[in-house]
Design an enzyme around this catalytic site. Structure first.
Site, PDB file in Angstrom:
ATOM      1  N   CYS A   1       0.823  -1.206   0.000  1.00 18.84           N
ATOM      2  CA  CYS A   1       0.000   0.000   0.000  1.00 18.84           C
ATOM      3  C   CYS A   1       0.858   1.258   0.000  1.00 18.84           C
ATOM      4  O   CYS A   1       2.045   1.218   0.289  1.00 18.84           O
ATOM      5  CB  CYS A   1      -0.852   0.053   1.272  1.00 18.84           C
ATOM      6  SG  CYS A   1      -1.959  -1.337   1.514  1.00 18.84           S
TER       7      CYS A   1
ATOM      8  N   CYS B   1      -2.868   4.851   2.776  1.00 20.86           N
ATOM      9  CA  CYS B   1      -3.977   3.905   2.586  1.00 20.86           C
ATOM     10  C   CYS B   1      -4.891   3.904   3.813  1.00 20.86           C
ATOM     11  O   CYS B   1      -4.423   3.872   4.961  1.00 20.86           O
ATOM     12  CB  CYS B   1      -3.447   2.494   2.333  1.00 20.86           C
ATOM     13  SG  CYS B   1      -4.763   1.329   1.910  1.00 20.86           S
TER      14      CYS B   1
ATOM     15  N   CYS C   1      -2.630  -3.079  -3.419  1.00 24.29           N
ATOM     16  CA  CYS C   1      -3.881  -2.917  -2.695  1.00 24.29           C
ATOM     17  C   CYS C   1      -4.960  -2.399  -3.645  1.00 24.29           C
ATOM     18  O   CYS C   1      -4.720  -1.492  -4.432  1.00 24.29           O
ATOM     19  CB  CYS C   1      -3.653  -1.927  -1.553  1.00 24.29           C
ATOM     20  SG  CYS C   1      -5.144  -1.373  -0.713  1.00 24.29           S
TER      21      CYS C   1
ATOM     22  N   CYS D   1      -6.057   1.521  -2.195  1.00 24.57           N
ATOM     23  CA  CYS D   1      -5.236   2.727  -2.412  1.00 24.57           C
ATOM     24  C   CYS D   1      -4.525   2.758  -3.762  1.00 24.57           C
ATOM     25  O   CYS D   1      -3.954   3.773  -4.131  1.00 24.57           O
ATOM     26  CB  CYS D   1      -4.225   2.906  -1.277  1.00 24.57           C
ATOM     27  SG  CYS D   1      -2.855   1.727  -1.297  1.00 24.57           S
TER      28      CYS D   1
END
Length: 191
Positions: free
Chosen positions: A33, A37, A64, A67
């Protein structure tokens, strides 16, 4: 790269200061991330820092969905592949839809919808198929008890395991084991 208290505070507070300069991966989920995030905060000891998204990917981490650390949208096909990877590698664990969606930073309803639309089965059904196939292999390659085999594939309730196995394969696990071993012995005697 060491997680300093300052970097940890940035991750904890979803601060954008280090976005596109630093990425963090969660060892337990293999997801990486941006520091900003908004997903659930992982345990600090499960976090690994990366200086580029390519480096995270080279170590087996996946972006992810929430994000989008590579500033690319994670397609539905990519999401399904991520689910399949988790199911294949973690079938022994208790994997609810909520747990899958947490690991993939997605909503459970969206995850279920996309998976079923793409594969024709739900993640839960796919998980059960993986467990049953592994149980079949274990029945033929070990002398473990039915209860031990059930537990080895993530099914703690032996009677439920037997019921599901019978429904899927038309015989109980014990009957299946005996039938295959008898066929194998007959084959050996005929040679």
């Amino acid at each position: 790269m060491v997680i300093t208290d300052e970097i940890w505070e940035i991750i904890k507070n979803n601060d954008k200061k280090l976005d596109n300069r630093l990425w963090y991966g969660v060892v337990t989920t293999k997801i990486f991330c941006k520091p900003s995030c908004m997903s659930r905060l992982p345990k600090r000891e499960n976090v690994k820092l990366f200086c580029s998204p390519k480096l995270a990917q080279s170590e087996g981490y996946h972006p992810c969905k929430r994000c989008q650390p590579m500033d690319k949208i994670l397609t539905n096909e990519m999401l399904v592949k991520e689910v399949d990877l988790i199911l294949k590698n973690c079938y022994k664990e208790e994997l609810s839809l909520e747990e899958l969606s947490h690991r993939l930073h997605s909503s459970s309803s969206y995850l279920r919808h996309v998976y079923k639309k793409t594969k024709g089965v739900t993640p839960r059904q796919q998980l059960m198929m993986i467990r049953l196939e592994q149980a079949k292999t274990n029945l033929l390659t070990s002398n473990a008890s039915i209860s031990e085999i059930a537990q080895s594939v993530g099914l703690m309730n032996t009677s439920y395991f037997i019921k599901v196995f019978r429904k899927h394969y038309g015989s109980s696990p014990n009957q299946y084991r005996k039938m295959i071993k008898n066929k194998f012995n007959k084959f050996l005697k005929s040679r």
